[in-house]
Write an enzyme that holds these catalytic residues in place. Sequence first.
Site, PDB file in Angstrom:
ATOM      1  N   HIS A 193       0.761  -1.481   0.209  1.00 40.49           N
ATOM      2  CA  HIS A 193      -0.040   0.475  -0.039  1.00 40.49           C
ATOM      3  C   HIS A 193       0.949   1.781  -0.332  1.00 40.49           C
ATOM      4  O   HIS A 193      -0.158   2.651  -0.990  1.00 40.49           O
ATOM      5  CB  HIS A 193      -1.048   0.286   1.170  1.00 40.49           C
ATOM      6  CG  HIS A 193      -1.479   1.298   1.839  1.00 40.49           C
ATOM      7  ND1 HIS A 193      -1.458   1.647   3.037  1.00 40.49           N
ATOM      8  CD2 HIS A 193      -1.814   2.345   0.685  1.00 40.49           C
ATOM      9  CE1 HIS A 193      -2.371   2.476   3.739  1.00 40.49           C
ATOM     10  NE2 HIS A 193      -2.452   2.676   1.661  1.00 40.49           N
ATOM     11  N   GLU A 434      -8.086 -11.515  -9.914  1.00 43.37           N
ATOM     12  CA  GLU A 434      -6.501 -11.738  -9.583  1.00 43.37           C
ATOM     13  C   GLU A 434      -6.602 -13.083  -8.055  1.00 43.37           C
ATOM     14  O   GLU A 434      -5.974 -12.950  -6.954  1.00 43.37           O
ATOM     15  CB  GLU A 434      -6.111 -10.497  -8.235  1.00 43.37           C
ATOM     16  CG  GLU A 434      -8.320 -10.420  -7.800  1.00 43.37           C
ATOM     17  CD  GLU A 434      -7.880  -8.440  -7.190  1.00 43.37           C
ATOM     18  OE1 GLU A 434      -6.376  -8.282  -7.187  1.00 43.37           O
ATOM     19  OE2 GLU A 434      -8.698  -8.653  -6.419  1.00 43.37           O
ATOM     20  N   ASP A 458      -2.041  -9.751  -6.266  1.00 44.80           N
ATOM     21  CA  ASP A 458      -2.684 -10.240  -5.931  1.00 44.80           C
ATOM     22  C   ASP A 458      -2.598 -11.878  -6.763  1.00 44.80           C
ATOM     23  O   ASP A 458      -2.627 -12.355  -6.024  1.00 44.80           O
ATOM     24  CB  ASP A 458      -4.373 -10.077  -5.590  1.00 44.80           C
ATOM     25  CG  ASP A 458      -4.100  -9.298  -4.345  1.00 44.80           C
ATOM     26  OD1 ASP A 458      -3.556  -9.592  -3.915  1.00 44.80           O
ATOM     27  OD2 ASP A 458      -4.706  -8.222  -4.829  1.00 44.80           O
ATOM     28  N   CYS A 505      -4.584  -4.522 -15.207  1.00 46.55           N
ATOM     29  CA  CYS A 505      -4.335  -3.458 -14.487  1.00 46.55           C
ATOM     30  C   CYS A 505      -3.169  -3.455 -13.224  1.00 46.55           C
ATOM     31  O   CYS A 505      -2.550  -2.378 -12.475  1.00 46.55           O
ATOM     32  CB  CYS A 505      -4.970  -2.553 -13.853  1.00 46.55           C
ATOM     33  SG  CYS A 505      -6.273  -3.338 -12.361  1.00 46.55           S
TER      34      CYS A 505
HETATM   35  C1  PEP Z   1      -3.785  -6.249  -8.408  1.00 45.67           C
HETATM   36  O1  PEP Z   1      -4.195  -7.023  -6.569  1.00 45.67           O
HETATM   37  O2  PEP Z   1      -2.897  -6.210  -9.115  1.00 45.67           O
HETATM   38  C2  PEP Z   1      -4.308  -5.037  -7.739  1.00 45.67           C
HETATM   39  C3  PEP Z   1      -4.125  -4.444  -8.722  1.00 45.67           C
HETATM   40  O3  PEP Z   1      -5.112  -4.238  -7.152  1.00 45.67           O
HETATM   41  P1  PEP Z   1      -4.305  -4.188  -5.553  1.00 45.67           P
HETATM   42  O4  PEP Z   1      -2.422  -3.309  -6.076  1.00 45.67           O
HETATM   43  O5  PEP Z   1      -4.910  -2.748  -5.288  1.00 45.67           O
HETATM   44  O6  PEP Z   1      -4.863  -4.818  -5.297  1.00 45.67           O
HETATM   45 MG    MG Z   2      -5.373  -6.527  -6.009  1.00 45.62          MG
END
Ligand code: PEP
Ligand code: MG
Length: 602
Positions: A193, A434, A458, A505
């Site tokens: 994060h 994911e 993820d 993404c």
């Molecule tokens: C991911 O898991 O790749 C994603 C884009 O979501 P986050 O990083 O917010 O978990």
């Molecule tokens: Mg994610």
Amino acid sequence: MTIAVSGVPASPGIVIGPVHLLRWEVPEVPARTVEPEYAPREIERLHAACDQAIVRLRKVRDRVEQHAGPEEAAIFDVQISICDDADLRTSAETLIRQGFVAEKAFDLVLLEWREHFARSTNALMRERVSDLLDVQIRVLSLLLDLPDRDPVDLPKGSNAILVTHDLTPSLTVQFDREAISAIATDAGTGTSHVAILARSLGLPAVVGLRDATAKIASGMTAILDGTHGLLVLDPTAERVAEYRERARVELEEARELEQYARADSVSVDGVRITLRANVDMPDEAAAGATSGAEGVGLMRTEFLVVGRAAMPDEDEQYEAYSKVLRAFSPHPVVIRTYDIGGDKLPVGGFPHEANPFLGWRAIRMCLDEPELFKVQLRALLRAAMNGDLRIMLPLVVSVDEVRQSRVLLAEAAAELAARGVPHRTDVPLGVMVETPAAVITADALARETAFFSIGTNDLVQYTLAVDRGNVSLVKRFQALHPAVLRLIARTQQEGTAAGIEVSVCGEMASQPLMAFALVGLGIRQLSVAPRSVPAVKHLIRSIRVSAATEAAAAALETGAAGAAEAVLRERLMVELRQRGDAADGLLALVDGHILPDNADIH
Ligand code: PEP
Ligand code: MG
């Protein structure tokens, strides 16, 4: 003496400035006792420290209100009332009369209160645990005369490098962006994060420095190299000069890349790859819209919540989503419903979990809290009037979650209709792929959803059983592991067979070598941080999709990440060399020989 600490590159850029060390942890409190005749003096110290903490907190609250807003500032009202609480002070006084010094008495009472609140069945009480912790740190640092190091206390223009163990939500709202120019943390990885946040704010950052806070003192000069993941302490004049030059070159390269922002995202052999931006905060939307992205592939809405004591209401969310939709109109904007949990948490407000990444996270939490979820869904349906909105559900493992979400979406629409509020009812609903479960049931999911977006951060974590936030596992977080590549290929095939759009993404999409692999696996939509859009576009314009396809096919046949990476790198280098000078910058990135020479650092 110069010391270089190497960590994980989290957000690119070079900053040379003073270190601002923030030790936001409960200090060791020596178990000292005093004779009863000193009790009045200790009681006085206790009240003085609590009162002083209140004065500090009022200042913090006012600054946060000014910089972030009243909702973010509200946490500090809660903390002020804790410091002022008569029961708390009386309990500490009782312990002082039993012979404890003020700091030990306060420490023991706070420890007991935190345990009691954490066990409560009342969610509101559990929400207060992290406020109690913050108060405990603040008051103890006053009683023990440890410098209180609020990040908001720095003068503007300090150009400081904030060094801390981990950037928690409550610290995040406090720090002043006009004073802090870079972030360095002991904890964290490229996909945690704090890294996502730093990239969103455009602040250079190095994470995963392990014990940097133990080696550093406030006021030291440091060089933070977020591009290569290095923190250089007490640099020599030569090293400073060298890094000033590097910073100048980086800036020049970034300017050169800007030409690609306006260029078409088409490969050498004529295949169009749609590039969208990941937008985490509505305030970045305007800047993201000029990056050359054709819309937003992922808006992470949990950043509206991180650092706050209460959830944003429907109107506030409506404004936030509309801002992004308007900035990118007429392009599509994919807004993801709350992915709260894991390491993206509101202040307090969340049950402690032994395994948060396997826990009450994302769509699970939203489905269990339908009233909270519907506030977001109503805001989204209203905001859809302002652009091409698509709604995306995170961490889906089963088609049931999609069905339940659709029921809530219909209820949200009915509630808006009953109130006579303009909204849309035809917003496409897609899912993040994911988890391995989502990939394996992708055929079923594709029948009931409008699009897939692969969240590789993820997907790698859950496929390889490697905690994405664990700095000891950074080398094992292998996005190019053939297991991951095969899951991506399968998702792409299932999505395409069902006629729905499949994009990626996760962070993978931002890195040239991995973007090459993704295109080779058949992905035609990528979503990356706005800052990465020009570089990825440059890559796309430098490769033939036919070569990427062959390279990915070879990588899929390997048995391990190292071999897959080697195959891809070799083929991409051959490809880029054919483009001549124009691809020199990309070649240097892909070649991997970009780490600075640390030979003279001890
Ligand atoms: C991911 O898991 O790749 C994603 C884009 O979501 P986050 O990083 O917010 O978990
Ligand atoms: Mg994610």
